[in-house]
Design a protein around this motif. Structure first.
Motif, PDB file in Angstrom:
ATOM      1  N   CYS A  47       0.839  -1.213   0.000  1.00 35.63           N
ATOM      2  CA  CYS A  47       0.000   0.000   0.000  1.00 35.63           C
ATOM      3  C   CYS A  47       0.866   1.253   0.000  1.00 35.63           C
ATOM      4  CB  CYS A  47      -0.945   0.013   1.210  1.00 35.63           C
ATOM      5  SG  CYS A  47      -2.259  -1.209   1.147  1.00 35.63           S
ATOM      6  N   TRP A  48       1.933   1.239   0.775  1.00 35.89           N
ATOM      7  CA  TRP A  48       2.797   2.416   0.853  1.00 35.89           C
ATOM      8  C   TRP A  48       3.556   2.626  -0.453  1.00 35.89           C
ATOM      9  CZ3 TRP A  48       3.168   6.737   3.262  1.00 35.89           C
ATOM     10  CH2 TRP A  48       4.299   7.526   3.061  1.00 35.89           C
ATOM     11  N   VAL A  49       4.180   1.575  -0.957  1.00 38.44           N
ATOM     12  CA  VAL A  49       4.993   1.710  -2.169  1.00 38.44           C
ATOM     13  C   VAL A  49       4.124   2.046  -3.380  1.00 38.44           C
ATOM     14  CG1 VAL A  49       6.536   0.483  -3.759  1.00 38.44           C
ATOM     15  CG2 VAL A  49       6.852   0.256  -1.288  1.00 38.44           C
ATOM     16  N   GLU A  50       2.950   1.449  -3.465  1.00 42.01           N
ATOM     17  CA  GLU A  50       2.076   1.673  -4.614  1.00 42.01           C
ATOM     18  C   GLU A  50       1.401   3.046  -4.593  1.00 42.01           C
ATOM     19  OE1 GLU A  50       1.552  -0.055  -7.349  1.00 42.01           O
ATOM     20  OE2 GLU A  50       2.544  -1.929  -6.848  1.00 42.01           O
ATOM     21  N   SER A  51       0.979   3.516  -3.408  1.00 45.14           N
ATOM     22  CA  SER A  51       0.138   4.724  -3.380  1.00 45.14           C
ATOM     23  C   SER A  51       0.433   5.696  -2.244  1.00 45.14           C
ATOM     24  CB  SER A  51      -1.328   4.304  -3.264  1.00 45.14           C
ATOM     25  OG  SER A  51      -1.565   3.768  -1.966  1.00 45.14           O
ATOM     26  N   ARG A  52       1.445   5.388  -1.441  1.00 47.35           N
ATOM     27  CA  ARG A  52       1.708   6.164  -0.223  1.00 47.35           C
ATOM     28  C   ARG A  52       0.487   6.142   0.696  1.00 47.35           C
ATOM     29  NH1 ARG A  52       6.049   5.298  -1.952  1.00 47.35           N
ATOM     30  NH2 ARG A  52       7.722   6.772  -2.290  1.00 47.35           N
ATOM     31  N   CYS A  53      -0.274   5.042   0.611  1.00 51.84           N
ATOM     32  CA  CYS A  53      -1.476   4.823   1.432  1.00 51.84           C
ATOM     33  C   CYS A  53      -2.552   5.878   1.186  1.00 51.84           C
ATOM     34  CB  CYS A  53      -1.130   4.726   2.914  1.00 51.84           C
ATOM     35  SG  CYS A  53      -0.218   3.231   3.320  1.00 51.84           S
ATOM     36  N   ILE A  54      -2.623   6.355  -0.046  1.00 51.68           N
ATOM     37  CA  ILE A  54      -3.662   7.316  -0.427  1.00 51.68           C
ATOM     38  C   ILE A  54      -4.773   6.533  -1.124  1.00 51.68           C
ATOM     39  CG2 ILE A  54      -4.201   9.352  -1.822  1.00 51.68           C
ATOM     40  CD1 ILE A  54      -1.168  10.107  -1.496  1.00 51.68           C
ATOM     41  N   PRO A  55      -5.952   6.420  -0.501  1.00 45.45           N
ATOM     42  CA  PRO A  55      -7.024   5.600  -1.059  1.00 45.45           C
ATOM     43  C   PRO A  55      -7.510   6.039  -2.440  1.00 45.45           C
ATOM     44  CG  PRO A  55      -7.516   6.178   1.215  1.00 45.45           C
ATOM     45  CD  PRO A  55      -6.307   6.968   0.808  1.00 45.45           C
ATOM     46  N   THR A  56      -7.363   7.323  -2.757  1.00 48.01           N
ATOM     47  CA  THR A  56      -7.855   7.833  -4.042  1.00 48.01           C
ATOM     48  C   THR A  56      -6.762   7.913  -5.106  1.00 48.01           C
ATOM     49  OG1 THR A  56      -7.491  10.093  -3.281  1.00 48.01           O
ATOM     50  CG2 THR A  56      -9.706   9.162  -2.953  1.00 48.01           C
ATOM     51  N   ALA A  57      -5.615   7.340  -4.841  1.00 47.35           N
ATOM     52  CA  ALA A  57      -4.500   7.405  -5.792  1.00 47.35           C
ATOM     53  C   ALA A  57      -4.860   6.717  -7.106  1.00 47.35           C
ATOM     54  CB  ALA A  57      -3.265   6.746  -5.189  1.00 47.35           C
ATOM     55  N   GLN A  58      -4.332   7.278  -8.207  1.00 40.17           N
ATOM     56  CA  GLN A  58      -4.472   6.684  -9.528  1.00 40.17           C
ATOM     57  C   GLN A  58      -3.149   6.862 -10.262  1.00 40.17           C
ATOM     58  OE1 GLN A  58      -8.262   7.263 -11.716  1.00 40.17           O
ATOM     59  NE2 GLN A  58      -8.651   8.869 -10.200  1.00 40.17           N
ATOM     60  N   ASP A  59      -2.834   5.889 -11.113  1.00 40.10           N
ATOM     61  CA  ASP A  59      -1.639   6.056 -11.931  1.00 40.10           C
ATOM     62  C   ASP A  59      -1.927   7.114 -13.002  1.00 40.10           C
ATOM     63  OD1 ASP A  59      -3.232   4.713 -13.773  1.00 40.10           O
ATOM     64  OD2 ASP A  59      -1.679   3.307 -14.360  1.00 40.10           O
ATOM     65  N   PRO A  60      -0.896   7.571 -13.721  1.00 45.01           N
ATOM     66  CA  PRO A  60      -1.109   8.634 -14.715  1.00 45.01           C
ATOM     67  C   PRO A  60      -2.163   8.291 -15.780  1.00 45.01           C
ATOM     68  CG  PRO A  60       1.217   8.386 -14.266  1.00 45.01           C
ATOM     69  CD  PRO A  60       0.521   7.267 -13.558  1.00 45.01           C
ATOM     70  N   THR A  61      -2.306   7.025 -16.131  1.00 41.48           N
ATOM     71  CA  THR A  61      -3.300   6.640 -17.145  1.00 41.48           C
ATOM     72  C   THR A  61      -4.684   6.436 -16.535  1.00 41.48           C
ATOM     73  OG1 THR A  61      -2.927   4.263 -16.896  1.00 41.48           O
ATOM     74  CG2 THR A  61      -1.508   5.439 -18.461  1.00 41.48           C
ATOM     75  N   LYS A  62      -4.748   6.504 -15.213  1.00 43.42           N
ATOM     76  CA  LYS A  62      -5.982   6.302 -14.443  1.00 43.42           C
ATOM     77  C   LYS A  62      -6.541   4.888 -14.574  1.00 43.42           C
ATOM     78  CE  LYS A  62      -7.020  11.117 -14.368  1.00 43.42           C
ATOM     79  NZ  LYS A  62      -7.823  12.052 -13.741  1.00 43.42           N
ATOM     80  N   SER A  63      -5.674   3.934 -14.912  1.00 43.39           N
ATOM     81  CA  SER A  63      -6.142   2.545 -15.024  1.00 43.39           C
ATOM     82  C   SER A  63      -5.950   1.785 -13.717  1.00 43.39           C
ATOM     83  CB  SER A  63      -5.448   1.831 -16.178  1.00 43.39           C
ATOM     84  OG  SER A  63      -4.054   1.789 -15.971  1.00 43.39           O
ATOM     85  N   CYS A  64      -4.947   2.157 -12.923  1.00 46.31           N
ATOM     86  CA  CYS A  64      -4.696   1.503 -11.631  1.00 46.31           C
ATOM     87  C   CYS A  64      -5.160   2.446 -10.535  1.00 46.31           C
ATOM     88  CB  CYS A  64      -3.219   1.180 -11.468  1.00 46.31           C
ATOM     89  SG  CYS A  64      -2.632  -0.020 -12.678  1.00 46.31           S
ATOM     90  N   LYS A  65      -5.883   1.876  -9.558  1.00 42.10           N
ATOM     91  CA  LYS A  65      -6.584   2.739  -8.608  1.00 42.10           C
ATOM     92  C   LYS A  65      -6.434   2.273  -7.162  1.00 42.10           C
ATOM     93  CE  LYS A  65     -10.120   3.446 -12.160  1.00 42.10           C
ATOM     94  NZ  LYS A  65      -9.835   4.759 -12.612  1.00 42.10           N
ATOM     95  N   GLY A  66      -6.438   3.250  -6.279  1.00 39.58           N
ATOM     96  CA  GLY A  66      -6.492   2.978  -4.847  1.00 39.58           C
ATOM     97  C   GLY A  66      -5.176   2.611  -4.213  1.00 39.58           C
ATOM     98  N   LEU A  67      -5.280   2.176  -2.971  1.00 41.95           N
ATOM     99  CA  LEU A  67      -4.112   1.860  -2.147  1.00 41.95           C
ATOM    100  C   LEU A  67      -3.140   0.893  -2.800  1.00 41.95           C
ATOM    101  CD1 LEU A  67      -5.978   1.267   1.221  1.00 41.95           C
ATOM    102  CD2 LEU A  67      -4.428   3.155   0.736  1.00 41.95           C
TER     103      LEU A  67
END
Length: 183
Positions: free
Chosen positions: A77-97
């Protein structure tokens, strides 16, 4: 009470104490010493790692159910999104924690009845289910390599113990979190 009876009772009491210590150590492992814990805390501080309580709760909950170390889930969760539930990758295809890709996990999401990729419980449930499918705690380095979408060559390298930067980072954070949690 005779001296022999006192000695006998003392022996029984000491035997029980040593047995309890032995079984406690078996059940809970050796305690982490203060210097190890301090080094782990310093590492997490240096890396800026902060795991919210709700993420800890759901990581523990699903970690138990899927037999995956909760601290590893927290580290992902930390490495992927810094534990931000609303995180999205630049293409907006990968979402969440855990940066779940709904287009790849529609069946999984339906099977798990976990449809809110921005919801902490659903995202962790989906991501942990996927990690378990990829090898879980039996081959966590390989599972993490696959989870990160790395090449077949990187997967083979992981099987030989040659870990990518992503896997090293997740495992280092996971280990530090375990030490802080006294594991």
């Amino acid at each position: 009470m005779s001296d022999k009876a006192k000695e006998y009772l003392l022996g029984v009491l000491l035997g029980l104490m040593f047995s309890l210590l032995f079984f406690h150590k078996l059940a809970f492992g050796a305690p982490v010493d203060d210097s190890e814990k301090a080094r782990a805390e310093q590492y997490l501080d240096d890396e800026g790692v902060e795991i919210p309580e709700e993420v800890e709760f759901w990581a523990e909950y699903y970690g138990d159910r899927y037999d995956i170390c909760p601290e590893t889930i927290e580290a992902v969760c930390w490495v992927e999104s810094r534990c931000i539930p609303t995180a999205q990758d630049p293409t907006k295809s990968c979402k969440g924690l855990m940066q779940v890709k709904p287009s790849c996990h529609k069946d999984r999401m339906a099977r798990l009845n976990a449809l809110n990729v921005f919801g902490i419980p659903d995202n962790i449930k989906i991501g942990t289910d996927y990690l378990a499918e990829l090898g879980g705690s039996n081959e966590i380095a390989v599972a993490l390599t696959l989870y990160n979408g790395q090449s077949d060559a990187r997967v083979e390298a992981a099987r030989k113990g040659e870990l990518s930067g992503y896997v090293k980072k997740v495992l280092a954070i996971s280990e530090a979190l375990e030490r802080v949690h006294g594991k």
